[in-house]
Design a protein around this motif. Sequence first.
Motif, PDB file in Angstrom:
ATOM      1  N   ARG A  66      37.235  20.971  16.574  1.00 26.23           N
ATOM      2  CA  ARG A  66      37.536  21.671  17.816  1.00 26.23           C
ATOM      3  C   ARG A  66      36.915  23.062  17.877  1.00 26.23           C
ATOM      4  O   ARG A  66      37.080  23.782  18.858  1.00 26.23           O
ATOM      5  CB  ARG A  66      39.044  21.767  18.013  1.00 26.23           C
ATOM      6  N   LYS A  93      44.577  17.340  24.279  1.00 30.72           N
ATOM      7  CA  LYS A  93      44.890  18.475  25.140  1.00 30.72           C
ATOM      8  C   LYS A  93      43.711  19.433  25.172  1.00 30.72           C
ATOM      9  O   LYS A  93      43.030  19.634  24.166  1.00 30.72           O
ATOM     10  CB  LYS A  93      46.150  19.195  24.646  1.00 30.72           C
ATOM     11  N   THR A  94      43.507  20.016  26.314  1.00 29.48           N
ATOM     12  CA  THR A  94      42.398  20.950  26.456  1.00 29.48           C
ATOM     13  C   THR A  94      42.720  22.265  25.745  1.00 29.48           C
ATOM     14  O   THR A  94      43.879  22.562  25.408  1.00 29.48           O
ATOM     15  CB  THR A  94      42.113  21.256  27.933  1.00 29.48           C
ATOM     16  N   ARG A  95      41.677  23.035  25.554  1.00 37.75           N
ATOM     17  CA  ARG A  95      41.820  24.364  24.980  1.00 37.75           C
ATOM     18  C   ARG A  95      42.820  25.201  25.782  1.00 37.75           C
ATOM     19  O   ARG A  95      43.669  25.901  25.226  1.00 37.75           O
ATOM     20  CB  ARG A  95      40.447  25.034  24.962  1.00 37.75           C
TER      21      ARG A  95
END
Length: 554
Positions: free
Chosen positions: A316, A344-346
Amino acid sequence: FSVGSYNFDDTEDDFDLDDFDSGVQHDLDSGMVDMMLLATKVAKESYPDEAEYGMRIIASPWSPPPWMKAPTDDDAEGALHAENMTGSALPVCIRDGVGSESKYAKSWALFFRKFISAYSNHGIDFYGVTPQNEPEFAAPWDACAYDAVNEGEFIANHLGPTLSESHPDTKILMFDHNKDHMVKWAQMLLDPDHPASKYIDGSAYHWYVGGMDRLLDGGQGNPNMHRMVSELDVLGVDEGHIILGSEACHCPSTGYAGGDLSIAWARASRNAHTILADLAAGSNGFIEWNLILDSVGGPNHLGNMCDSPLLAVPHRALDAVDIPEQLDFERSGHPFGEVHGDHKTREELNSEGVPAKYLDLGIVVQPMYYYVGHITQYVRPGSRAVHALVDSSVSGPKSRTFRPEEQDVPGGGINDLARIGIEATLWPCEGSTRQEWLLNEEKQLQVFGHDWLGVPTTSCLGRKADKDMGGLMLTTCNVAKGKSGLFEVVPIPEKHRANIVLKNSKVDPSKSCLVAQPLMNNGGAYGPRGGAQVNIGSCEHSWVWSIILDVIVI
């Protein structure tokens, strides 16, 4: 938490350990030694006024080399010794026992000596060692079992004399297992007449309890902490005796993998509560099992996946190129399903408290990091616990912290301790869900809540004290199983006073009342009103229960 079992001398019957790897090459190659040196450097630079404490590192073995171990039930019939480092014979793993003439116990103590010397040659001096990690558990992973008798003999006959001669500044911390049995071990090994006692500098304990319900971890055993401190005083143990929380960890898997923010924060708050309660009881420190693991809670070569404050997720990182979600050293795969955090997004993770600036570097900073970090920053070596307890409101039980007089529903969040196996303890009235009990139709004292997954839970007060914990526990409400108490509120002459009588008692009714059992150690920093246990005792006790409308208070 390793990619495999290893030791530093696999040569069978090399009693003098001539083939011992004095360079501990495995630990150099893995980066362990460099990490310890860097951590020591950072600690000294960050806290220059604490030079006398330094970076205190504890070593705790999980298993001797197989040739030193007695065969286990999994080994071939007639085997002379264990085939590998996993598992253990009972009651002691050492091949020829731990008596004074044991060649293998003597060699195992020499292993400690050479290991400590090897690290010292790399610039790392161990503060202390424990004889064995979790000696009461013949675990399916790397293990070596001892009961209290055998650990005492190993220390008295071998480890104590060896280290007192070669490394007198390295402390020996006995036990290194769960809170439920630490007082019993102390009563034996710290008795001044026991030959091991003169070599023992401290006691190590883990925050787990004997069962396998991981949601109880950290929530049990605090009264035993107070018993431990009192027992040391009774035995006349030196005031410098260390009581160290040597392992704490949430299992299974990680908060990031589970993807539920509430669980990650619940785990973090459990850490904080346990640290504070243990310190208040007299503990001298707390060790989180792992500083950093991978996204699923490894690597662990036997699938015992657990959580940690930091997680390595190199895939990531902003500059990640062709880095897989799981690296090849992780052999366990995904034993608890997919890693939800990876979906899940950043921005989503950042909004949940996982800082994007660290995620961009390939590190997940979990809520545990902030709790443990906050305490670590302010509770420095040399600190002293001070008396502090949130008391009942001066306006009486109807005006409580978490339940104002006009509020019908108890506050303080969900009750995640309404769970079979939790100790019943008494605290000043504060109106939370943990103090909301029902005397149900079966005459049981029942409490309700939810576990960390939101599943409703209910349990009832038991009918007899737990032999290890010393007080009443929460148990099943199934009347047919006969484990719960059946109670009756019996008024006594004084107005608004009552006894709560156990009706399914097997002893004299006059000795079957619900009573408060004050903590040993005078309650530590919480004082006598904080955390007293609930038990069954004489109805002539000095504690009385008051009835205010439909509420019973002490």
